[in-house]
Design a protein around this motif. Structure first.
Motif, PDB file in Angstrom:
ATOM      1  N   ARG A   3     -83.246 -42.952 -47.654  1.00  0.00           N
ATOM      2  CA  ARG A   3     -82.394 -42.207 -48.587  1.00  0.00           C
ATOM      3  C   ARG A   3     -82.314 -42.935 -49.929  1.00  0.00           C
ATOM      4  O   ARG A   3     -82.351 -42.296 -50.996  1.00  0.00           O
ATOM      5  CB  ARG A   3     -80.995 -42.035 -47.993  1.00  0.00           C
ATOM      6  CG  ARG A   3     -80.029 -41.300 -48.925  1.00  0.00           C
ATOM      7  CD  ARG A   3     -78.652 -41.129 -48.314  1.00  0.00           C
ATOM      8  NE  ARG A   3     -77.759 -40.458 -49.240  1.00  0.00           N
ATOM      9  CZ  ARG A   3     -77.038 -41.084 -50.164  1.00  0.00           C
ATOM     10  NH1 ARG A   3     -77.094 -42.407 -50.262  1.00  0.00           N
ATOM     11  NH2 ARG A   3     -76.252 -40.402 -50.980  1.00  0.00           N
ATOM     12  N   VAL A   7     -83.433 -40.829 -53.216  1.00  0.00           N
ATOM     13  CA  VAL A   7     -82.428 -40.479 -54.231  1.00  0.00           C
ATOM     14  C   VAL A   7     -82.777 -41.110 -55.574  1.00  0.00           C
ATOM     15  O   VAL A   7     -82.738 -40.451 -56.622  1.00  0.00           O
ATOM     16  CB  VAL A   7     -81.017 -40.905 -53.772  1.00  0.00           C
ATOM     17  CG1 VAL A   7     -80.021 -40.749 -54.920  1.00  0.00           C
ATOM     18  CG2 VAL A   7     -80.569 -40.067 -52.586  1.00  0.00           C
ATOM     19  N   TRP A  50     -75.281 -33.776 -56.894  1.00  0.00           N
ATOM     20  CA  TRP A  50     -75.526 -32.995 -55.677  1.00  0.00           C
ATOM     21  C   TRP A  50     -76.502 -33.710 -54.747  1.00  0.00           C
ATOM     22  O   TRP A  50     -76.253 -33.835 -53.551  1.00  0.00           O
ATOM     23  CB  TRP A  50     -76.069 -31.619 -56.057  1.00  0.00           C
ATOM     24  CG  TRP A  50     -76.296 -30.730 -54.868  1.00  0.00           C
ATOM     25  CD1 TRP A  50     -75.362 -30.038 -54.154  1.00  0.00           C
ATOM     26  CD2 TRP A  50     -77.562 -30.455 -54.240  1.00  0.00           C
ATOM     27  NE1 TRP A  50     -75.963 -29.344 -53.119  1.00  0.00           N
ATOM     28  CE2 TRP A  50     -77.304 -29.592 -53.144  1.00  0.00           C
ATOM     29  CE3 TRP A  50     -78.865 -30.857 -54.502  1.00  0.00           C
ATOM     30  CZ2 TRP A  50     -78.322 -29.125 -52.323  1.00  0.00           C
ATOM     31  CZ3 TRP A  50     -79.880 -30.384 -53.685  1.00  0.00           C
ATOM     32  CH2 TRP A  50     -79.595 -29.533 -52.598  1.00  0.00           C
ATOM     33  N   SER A  52     -77.112 -36.808 -54.632  1.00  0.00           N
ATOM     34  CA  SER A  52     -76.512 -38.067 -54.178  1.00  0.00           C
ATOM     35  C   SER A  52     -75.384 -37.847 -53.175  1.00  0.00           C
ATOM     36  O   SER A  52     -74.868 -38.816 -52.608  1.00  0.00           O
ATOM     37  CB  SER A  52     -75.974 -38.850 -55.384  1.00  0.00           C
ATOM     38  OG  SER A  52     -77.001 -39.111 -56.318  1.00  0.00           O
ATOM     39  N   GLY A  53     -74.983 -36.593 -52.970  1.00  0.00           N
ATOM     40  CA  GLY A  53     -73.881 -36.322 -52.047  1.00  0.00           C
ATOM     41  C   GLY A  53     -72.531 -36.677 -52.614  1.00  0.00           C
ATOM     42  O   GLY A  53     -71.621 -37.075 -51.879  1.00  0.00           O
ATOM     43  N   VAL A  54     -72.376 -36.504 -53.926  1.00  0.00           N
ATOM     44  CA  VAL A  54     -71.127 -36.866 -54.604  1.00  0.00           C
ATOM     45  C   VAL A  54     -70.472 -35.605 -55.171  1.00  0.00           C
ATOM     46  O   VAL A  54     -71.109 -34.834 -55.896  1.00  0.00           O
ATOM     47  CB  VAL A  54     -71.376 -37.878 -55.742  1.00  0.00           C
ATOM     48  CG1 VAL A  54     -70.064 -38.203 -56.461  1.00  0.00           C
ATOM     49  CG2 VAL A  54     -72.018 -39.148 -55.198  1.00  0.00           C
ATOM     50  N   ARG A  55     -69.226 -35.410 -54.846  1.00  0.00           N
ATOM     51  CA  ARG A  55     -68.451 -34.263 -55.331  1.00  0.00           C
ATOM     52  C   ARG A  55     -67.468 -34.741 -56.396  1.00  0.00           C
ATOM     53  O   ARG A  55     -66.857 -35.811 -56.244  1.00  0.00           O
ATOM     54  CB  ARG A  55     -67.699 -33.630 -54.174  1.00  0.00           C
ATOM     55  CG  ARG A  55     -66.880 -32.401 -54.551  1.00  0.00           C
ATOM     56  CD  ARG A  55     -66.041 -31.938 -53.374  1.00  0.00           C
ATOM     57  NE  ARG A  55     -65.185 -30.814 -53.702  1.00  0.00           N
ATOM     58  CZ  ARG A  55     -64.073 -30.500 -53.056  1.00  0.00           C
ATOM     59  NH1 ARG A  55     -63.685 -31.243 -52.026  1.00  0.00           N
ATOM     60  NH2 ARG A  55     -63.352 -29.456 -53.410  1.00  0.00           N
ATOM     61  N   ILE A 187     -68.807 -45.401 -55.157  1.00  0.00           N
ATOM     62  CA  ILE A 187     -70.061 -44.652 -55.120  1.00  0.00           C
ATOM     63  C   ILE A 187     -71.225 -45.579 -55.498  1.00  0.00           C
ATOM     64  O   ILE A 187     -72.207 -45.695 -54.768  1.00  0.00           O
ATOM     65  CB  ILE A 187     -70.018 -43.443 -56.071  1.00  0.00           C
ATOM     66  CG1 ILE A 187     -68.822 -42.512 -55.718  1.00  0.00           C
ATOM     67  CG2 ILE A 187     -71.329 -42.677 -56.031  1.00  0.00           C
ATOM     68  CD1 ILE A 187     -68.886 -41.915 -54.333  1.00  0.00           C
ATOM     69  N   ASN A 196     -73.638 -44.343 -52.637  1.00  0.00           N
ATOM     70  CA  ASN A 196     -72.905 -43.874 -51.461  1.00  0.00           C
ATOM     71  C   ASN A 196     -72.409 -42.451 -51.674  1.00  0.00           C
ATOM     72  O   ASN A 196     -72.103 -42.041 -52.791  1.00  0.00           O
ATOM     73  CB  ASN A 196     -71.709 -44.796 -51.187  1.00  0.00           C
ATOM     74  CG  ASN A 196     -72.129 -46.235 -50.955  1.00  0.00           C
ATOM     75  OD1 ASN A 196     -72.996 -46.508 -50.120  1.00  0.00           O
ATOM     76  ND2 ASN A 196     -71.534 -47.161 -51.691  1.00  0.00           N
ATOM     77  N   ARG A 197     -72.308 -41.704 -50.602  1.00  0.00           N
ATOM     78  CA  ARG A 197     -71.722 -40.362 -50.666  1.00  0.00           C
ATOM     79  C   ARG A 197     -70.210 -40.483 -50.843  1.00  0.00           C
ATOM     80  O   ARG A 197     -69.606 -41.488 -50.466  1.00  0.00           O
ATOM     81  CB  ARG A 197     -72.033 -39.572 -49.397  1.00  0.00           C
ATOM     82  CG  ARG A 197     -73.513 -39.280 -49.177  1.00  0.00           C
ATOM     83  CD  ARG A 197     -73.697 -38.460 -47.919  1.00  0.00           C
ATOM     84  NE  ARG A 197     -75.090 -38.099 -47.681  1.00  0.00           N
ATOM     85  CZ  ARG A 197     -75.954 -38.820 -46.998  1.00  0.00           C
ATOM     86  NH1 ARG A 197     -75.557 -39.975 -46.450  1.00  0.00           N
ATOM     87  NH2 ARG A 197     -77.195 -38.421 -46.841  1.00  0.00           N
ATOM     88  N   GLU A 199     -66.422 -38.714 -53.035  1.00  0.00           N
ATOM     89  CA  GLU A 199     -65.785 -37.899 -54.069  1.00  0.00           C
ATOM     90  C   GLU A 199     -65.357 -38.773 -55.237  1.00  0.00           C
ATOM     91  O   GLU A 199     -64.917 -39.908 -55.053  1.00  0.00           O
ATOM     92  CB  GLU A 199     -64.546 -37.180 -53.512  1.00  0.00           C
ATOM     93  CG  GLU A 199     -64.844 -36.095 -52.499  1.00  0.00           C
ATOM     94  CD  GLU A 199     -63.592 -35.369 -52.048  1.00  0.00           C
ATOM     95  OE1 GLU A 199     -63.736 -34.339 -51.364  1.00  0.00           O
ATOM     96  OE2 GLU A 199     -62.478 -35.831 -52.368  1.00  0.00           O
TER      97      GLU A 199
END
Length: 251
Positions: A3, A7, A50, A52-55, A187, A196-197, A199
């Protein structure tokens, strides 16, 4: 590990692609970088977040007219702060960045096309010229975004503010909107390439009024903006989030 490489490879490839797209946009638009911002910089940031899995969650700012020129000031914890601010704020703002970033191949020219402003910290005279240029941009209707700490925090705590942004606010005579960024340090910690995933929360505080041209008020202005940001941070800053204060601001 897989990953990590995927990424970071996507970020590198997509950054080059969007820089080329921004160059194409700049050939056909003369709007001060507005289309480059909304059609290149914002999609670039959203796609990276998106993958990276970050909201990004934005709190506050509902009553703001985002078209009014202002100075936005945010704390700085991570390289992902830039992506979060681009994706989370519905405003065409210009970053004020250290000059070294404008020398990055491909990315530097793209940032210039977006209308971002560089400051040479090693040359006070050039730094003043950059501040004057930024003030003119604001008077022409642009908003700017500054990290008043000047560099990323190692532990997430608010660092000492630099004076340049407050000198700019005094010269331009526009409101300052403090923004507190939460959790971006988790993050991508400073000095790490691991993503890192999770928020990231942007807490938009109420505007702080500025007295145009009154240099003697800059220290008070700096203290007020810092107080607002510390209150928004609450226990993480070691402050009482319920304490009251006058002079605008608050979250």
């Amino acid at each position: 590990m897989v990953r990590f490489f995927l990424v970071n490879a996507f970020i590198a490839f997509y950054t080059i692609l969007m820089c080329m797209w921004s160059a194409l946009l700049a050939l056909f638009t003369k709007d001060g970088g507005r289309r480059v911002h909304f059609w290149a910089a914002v999609p670039w940031a959203k796609a990276i977040l998106w993958v990276s899995g970050v909201r990004v969650i934005r709190e506050g700012g509902e009553g703001l007219n985002w078209e009014v020129p202002r100075i936005y000031m945010a704390n700085h914890q991570s390289a992902f702060d830039i992506f979060a601010l681009l994706a989370g704020l519905p405003v065409d703002f210009k970053f004020i960045l250290k000059q070294e970033l404008m020398k990055i191949p491909i990315l530097g020219p793209a940032m210039r096309r977006a209308g971002y402003i560089s400051i040479d910290r090693g040359d006070p005279r050039r730094a003043i010229l950059s501040i004057n240029r930024a003030a003119e941009r604001i008077k022409q209707g642009a908003s700017v975004l500054i990290f008043p700490e000047g560099t990323r925090s190692k532990d997430g705590r608010l660092q000492v503010f630099k004076k340049g942004g407050f000198h700019l606010a005094s010269k331009a005579g526009v409101e300052i909107v403090p923004i507190v960024i939460f959790n971006s340090i988790n993050i991508v910690p400073k000095g790490s390439m691991r993503i890192n995933r999770g928020e990231i929360t942007l807490k938009v505080c109420n505007p702080v009024p500025v007295n145009a041209g009154r240099k003697r008020d800059q220290e008070k202005l700096m203290a007020r903006v810092r107080e607002v940001m510390l209150q928004a941070m609450g226990e993480e800053a070691g402050e009482d989030p319920g304490s009251s204060s006058s002079g605008g601001g608050g979250c």
